[in-house]
Design a protein around this motif. Sequence first.
Motif, PDB file in Angstrom:
ATOM      1  N   SER A  14      91.271  48.088  73.572  1.00 35.95           N
ATOM      2  CA  SER A  14      91.944  48.117  74.872  1.00 35.95           C
ATOM      3  C   SER A  14      91.569  46.887  75.695  1.00 35.95           C
ATOM      4  O   SER A  14      90.556  46.236  75.448  1.00 35.95           O
ATOM      5  N   ALA A  15      92.396  46.623  76.682  1.00 32.70           N
ATOM      6  CA  ALA A  15      92.108  45.509  77.591  1.00 32.70           C
ATOM      7  C   ALA A  15      90.793  45.749  78.327  1.00 32.70           C
ATOM      8  O   ALA A  15      90.028  44.799  78.556  1.00 32.70           O
ATOM      9  N   GLU A  16      90.508  47.003  78.666  1.00 32.88           N
ATOM     10  CA  GLU A  16      89.265  47.330  79.360  1.00 32.88           C
ATOM     11  C   GLU A  16      88.057  47.031  78.471  1.00 32.88           C
ATOM     12  O   GLU A  16      87.047  46.481  78.930  1.00 32.88           O
ATOM     13  N   ALA A  17      88.143  47.392  77.197  1.00 28.05           N
ATOM     14  CA  ALA A  17      87.050  47.127  76.253  1.00 28.05           C
ATOM     15  C   ALA A  17      86.854  45.622  76.069  1.00 28.05           C
ATOM     16  O   ALA A  17      85.724  45.143  75.985  1.00 28.05           O
ATOM     17  N   GLU A  18      87.956  44.884  76.031  1.00 29.43           N
ATOM     18  CA  GLU A  18      87.871  43.433  75.895  1.00 29.43           C
ATOM     19  C   GLU A  18      87.190  42.808  77.108  1.00 29.43           C
ATOM     20  O   GLU A  18      86.333  41.930  76.965  1.00 29.43           O
ATOM     21  N   VAL A  19      87.545  43.252  78.296  1.00 25.76           N
ATOM     22  CA  VAL A  19      86.939  42.720  79.517  1.00 25.76           C
ATOM     23  C   VAL A  19      85.448  43.045  79.556  1.00 25.76           C
ATOM     24  O   VAL A  19      84.623  42.193  79.896  1.00 25.76           O
ATOM     25  N   ALA A  60      92.384  34.491  67.408  1.00 23.90           N
ATOM     26  CA  ALA A  60      93.282  34.390  68.562  1.00 23.90           C
ATOM     27  C   ALA A  60      92.705  35.172  69.753  1.00 23.90           C
ATOM     28  O   ALA A  60      92.719  34.691  70.894  1.00 23.90           O
ATOM     29  N   LYS A  61      92.174  36.367  69.481  1.00 23.83           N
ATOM     30  CA  LYS A  61      91.575  37.178  70.544  1.00 23.83           C
ATOM     31  C   LYS A  61      90.335  36.487  71.105  1.00 23.83           C
ATOM     32  O   LYS A  61      90.147  36.439  72.326  1.00 23.83           O
ATOM     33  N   ALA A  62      89.498  35.929  70.234  1.00 20.03           N
ATOM     34  CA  ALA A  62      88.289  35.234  70.696  1.00 20.03           C
ATOM     35  C   ALA A  62      88.660  34.045  71.589  1.00 20.03           C
ATOM     36  O   ALA A  62      88.045  33.829  72.634  1.00 20.03           O
ATOM     37  N   GLY A  63      89.685  33.305  71.186  1.00 19.66           N
ATOM     38  CA  GLY A  63      90.135  32.173  71.992  1.00 19.66           C
ATOM     39  C   GLY A  63      90.705  32.605  73.330  1.00 19.66           C
ATOM     40  O   GLY A  63      90.563  31.898  74.332  1.00 19.66           O
TER      41      GLY A  63
END
Length: 161
Positions: A14-19, A60-63
């Motif tokens: 999720s976006a929350e987990a990524e943040v 891509a996600k890491a970047g």
Amino acid sequence: MITNAYTEFSMLQSAEAEVAYQQEVCAEGYAGFRRLLDGLTEAIKAAADADIPGLELALAKAGRLFPEPVQFSPSWERIWAELEATLAAKKHVLTTISPPERTGEWQVIMDNPNLVQEVVCYPGLDFHDAAYLYAYFRPQLEKSEYIRLQKIQTVIQELGH
């Protein structure tokens, strides 16, 4: 072995987990980001054919989460491009050499015939180690240098006494 940092990163849904992950790494600074890079590098090294699409998405996600890796270290200014180039070179090797052809002994050779310098050779490798070394060094080639990934068909080896 793929590190826990990469496993944790690859499971962010999720976006929350990524943040939350992004904030955690930024709070840790160099060490936290280094763990992520080490995990991504190990994942690329260990990657088999089926792992490539997931790794492309992970890079891509890491970047996206860390668009300015230079804030952690000046040496990481181009790290995303370097890892993407390594992964693309490994993908090329894996798509070019079919699984039945991958058995046996492999070697990677690098040389620049226009310069007086040593030829670099990594002999006695299994396919996956050779594929990674080829993928790692391929994007770094300078003008007139070449790299070869080759399977050894016949070997005569002697040991000195």
